[in-house]
Structures are given as C-alpha cells and as structure tokens.
Enzyme design. Sequence first.
Site, short mmCIF file in Angstrom:
data_model
loop_
_atom_site.label_atom_id
_atom_site.label_comp_id
_atom_site.label_asym_id
_atom_site.label_seq_id
_atom_site.Cartn_x
_atom_site.Cartn_y
_atom_site.Cartn_z
N SER A 138 0.87 -1.18 0.00
CA SER A 138 0.00 0.00 0.00
C SER A 138 0.90 1.22 0.00
O SER A 138 2.11 1.12 0.28
CB SER A 138 -0.84 -0.05 1.28
OG SER A 138 -1.28 1.23 1.65
N TYR A 151 -2.25 -0.73 10.73
CA TYR A 151 -2.35 -1.08 9.30
C TYR A 151 -1.10 -0.60 8.55
O TYR A 151 -0.48 -1.36 7.81
CB TYR A 151 -3.60 -0.47 8.68
CG TYR A 151 -3.67 -0.68 7.18
CD1 TYR A 151 -3.88 -1.95 6.65
CD2 TYR A 151 -3.48 0.38 6.30
CE1 TYR A 151 -3.91 -2.15 5.27
CE2 TYR A 151 -3.51 0.19 4.92
CZ TYR A 151 -3.73 -1.08 4.41
OH TYR A 151 -3.76 -1.27 3.05
N1 LIG Z 1 -8.61 -0.39 -1.48
C1 LIG Z 1 -7.57 0.40 -1.22
O1 LIG Z 1 -7.69 1.65 -1.21
C2 LIG Z 1 -6.21 -0.21 -0.97
C3 LIG Z 1 -5.11 0.66 -0.97
C4 LIG Z 1 -3.84 0.14 -0.76
C5 LIG Z 1 -3.67 -1.20 -0.54
N2 LIG Z 1 -4.74 -2.05 -0.54
C6 LIG Z 1 -4.49 -3.47 -0.28
O2 LIG Z 1 -5.03 -4.24 -1.33
C7 LIG Z 1 -5.37 -5.53 -0.83
C8 LIG Z 1 -6.80 -5.88 -1.28
O3 LIG Z 1 -7.68 -4.94 -0.71
P1 LIG Z 1 -9.05 -4.51 -1.40
O4 LIG Z 1 -9.05 -3.05 -1.50
O5 LIG Z 1 -9.31 -5.33 -2.61
O6 LIG Z 1 -10.04 -4.88 -0.20
P2 LIG Z 1 -11.47 -5.63 -0.18
O7 LIG Z 1 -12.31 -5.20 -1.31
O8 LIG Z 1 -11.95 -5.44 1.22
O9 LIG Z 1 -11.06 -7.15 -0.41
C9 LIG Z 1 -10.29 -7.83 0.54
C10 LIG Z 1 -10.17 -9.29 0.17
O10 LIG Z 1 -9.47 -9.95 1.22
C11 LIG Z 1 -10.27 -11.02 1.72
N3 LIG Z 1 -10.08 -11.21 3.15
C12 LIG Z 1 -10.35 -10.31 4.13
N4 LIG Z 1 -10.14 -10.88 5.32
C13 LIG Z 1 -9.73 -12.15 5.08
C14 LIG Z 1 -9.38 -13.23 5.90
N5 LIG Z 1 -9.42 -13.15 7.24
N6 LIG Z 1 -9.00 -14.41 5.33
C15 LIG Z 1 -8.98 -14.52 3.98
N7 LIG Z 1 -9.31 -13.53 3.14
C16 LIG Z 1 -9.69 -12.36 3.70
C17 LIG Z 1 -11.71 -10.61 1.39
O11 LIG Z 1 -12.54 -11.76 1.23
P3 LIG Z 1 -13.51 -12.41 2.36
O12 LIG Z 1 -14.21 -11.28 3.03
O13 LIG Z 1 -14.37 -13.29 1.53
O14 LIG Z 1 -12.59 -13.17 3.25
C18 LIG Z 1 -11.53 -9.96 0.04
O15 LIG Z 1 -11.50 -10.93 -0.97
C19 LIG Z 1 -5.20 -5.47 0.68
O16 LIG Z 1 -3.98 -6.07 1.04
C20 LIG Z 1 -5.15 -3.98 0.98
O17 LIG Z 1 -4.38 -3.69 2.12
C21 LIG Z 1 -6.02 -1.57 -0.76
#
Ligand SMILES: NC(=O)c1ccc[n+]([C@@H]2O[C@H](COP(=O)([O-])OP(=O)(O)OC[C@H]3O[C@@H](n4cnc5c(N)ncnc54)[C@H](OP(=O)(O)O)[C@@H]3O)[C@@H](O)[C@H]2O)c1
Length: 268
Positions: A138, A151
């Site tokens: 991130s 985080y």
């Molecule tokens: N969105 C942003 O602005 C942003 C920015 C920088 C970095 N990121 C990073 O990008 C990555 C993906 O995030 P996203 O934005 O796509 O978030 P998201 O839409 O909330 O998706 C998160 C994914 O992780 C899974 N997950 C959550 N808790 C879990 C657990 N305990 N065990 C297994 N799977 C789990 C969720 O599936 P289930 O709920 O089905 O388990 C979902 O598939 C993360 O590492 C996040 O830190 C995101």
Amino acid sequence: MKYTLITGASAGIGEALAKKLASEKHNLILVARNAGKLTQISEALVALYGVDVKCIPADLATLDAARKVFEETERQNLQIEILVNNAGIGSGGEFAELSLQSELSLLQLNNASLVAMTHLFIQAMRERKSGSIVNVASMTAFMPVPYMATYAASKVFVRSFTEALTEEGKPYNIHVMLFSPGLTKTNFNESAGINNEKAVGLSSDYETAAAQTPQEVANELWNALNAKKHFHVSGSRNRFGSRVLALLPNAMIARYMANSYRKKLAQI
Ligand SMILES: NC(=O)c1ccc[n+]([C@@H]2O[C@H](COP(=O)([O-])OP(=O)(O)OC[C@H]3O[C@@H](n4cnc5c(N)ncnc54)[C@H](OP(=O)(O)O)[C@@H]3O)[C@@H](O)[C@H]2O)c1
C-alpha cells in the site's frame, strides 16, 4: 497443471486480478473466507475463459489457515507458479481505542499469514527454480500513518520483507515483486471499519480523493508482473507521491498526517 493462487480473491483488487488472469488463460486457485462468492466468481471465469479454477475457502486471520490452504493444494497435486498475497484488512481510529483483538487479527492476516504462505509455497519454487511471488502492500508502506498506525506498520513490514526476499529469490530464479496500490474503489473501508465515528476523518479523505478502480490496479499488476518488475506503485499520482514521501523525514509526515486528521475531525 500450473496455477496462480490469489488470496483475497472474493472482492476488490483480488477479484479483478482473478478476472484479468483468467482472461490471460491462467488456471487459478482462489482463496478468501466467502465460499459462496468464490464459487460464483469461479463459475463465471470457467464459463467465460475455459480455464481451471479451484476455490479454497479459508480465514487467513487464523493461526493455521495458511498451512491448511497449502495442504489442500498438495492433496490436489496443484503446482503453484505464481502466488499473489493480496488479502488484507485495514483499521482506523485512535489506536488506544481500537479493539486489541482486531489489531492482532490484522497482523495475523496482513503479515503472519503472508509470511506463512510465502514460506510454504516458496519451497517447491526453489526446487523447480521457477515461480513468482507478488506481495500487495500500500502507499502506507512508505510512511507512518497516525490513526491507521497498525495497518500502516503492517504494510511497512510487507515492504521490507518483500524487498529482502527479492534478493533471496534471485539465485533460484524466483521473481518477487512488491506491488503497492494507492486508494482504490473497493470494499476496503467498510471491511476495515474505516467508516465508524472515530475514523470518519480518514473515510472522508478516502471518498473524496482520486482513486483507481480495482480493474485499473489489476491491469497494472499484470503489466508489472510481465515486465518482471520487483517494485511497482500503482497509478502515476501514487508513483509521484511515493517519490516525494521518500524525501521527507517520517516524523514530519506523521505530524502532518496527525494534524490534518485532527483538523478534519474538529470540523465534523
Ligand atoms: N482499497 C484500497 O484503497 C487499498 C489501498 C492500498 C492497498 N490495498 C491493499 O489491497 C489488498 C486488497 O484490498 P481490497 O481493497 O481489494 O479490499 P477488499 O475489497 O476489502 O477485499 C479484501 C479481500 O481480502 C479477503 N479477506 C479479508 N479478510 C480475510 C481473511 N481473514 N481471510 C482470507 N481472506 C480475507 C476478502 O474476502 P472475504 O471477506 O471473503 O474473506 C476480500 O477478498 C489489501 O492487502 C489492501 O491492504 C487496498
């Protein structure tokens, strides 16, 4: 048969990446907690692209989940050519007021399980002398973030761990990449609880700022992987931002972030 394993594939960036990779004819292993959503995505990808897609539901915030995922791939004799550690959760608000249990769960998911998945799947890659590992960090990997303290620190860990492994992988022809998205329009805030009262200063930022779509982020990840990059920040604005951040002292960044958060909170 060779597979790409994606954690956090049931939503957001992971789901978009699964679609992109399936369109590029990758066989996939999808991991997340929501088994129903994984099956739904898998059925759509099989029908659209004719690839093989396996689903392994798992809660990676629990202690032995990574090992169970690994054992399932062994049982089914699946060869993992690319591992994408994408699953992650955030948290926001004043650290002392957040639940200790959920902060520790965050570390289990964002760090301990990522390390475990990497350790388990890297062994066969070393033997074969081929494979790729992508760890999703991130923009917070480049700075301390008050009111998102745990985080942001978890992503600093991901960055340091991945940059070190990049070098360890080279003698074994294992390509390791740190991939850092910036703000992306996903369910991340809701999952992180960054829409609660205490974190409202963070969530308003998130909603008004320019953000990429998960599809744009997935495309960048795919291009960076193909180009064998070891480090990629998604989005040109974020790339510029990460270069500026590298020039500033962490204490100054932290002070600025804390002050602007408090100012926003005072306006609410
Ligand atoms: N969105 C942003 O602005 C942003 C920015 C920088 C970095 N990121 C990073 O990008 C990555 C993906 O995030 P996203 O934005 O796509 O978030 P998201 O839409 O909330 O998706 C998160 C994914 O992780 C899974 N997950 C959550 N808790 C879990 C657990 N305990 N065990 C297994 N799977 C789990 C969720 O599936 P289930 O709920 O089905 O388990 C979902 O598939 C993360 O590492 C996040 O830190 C995101």
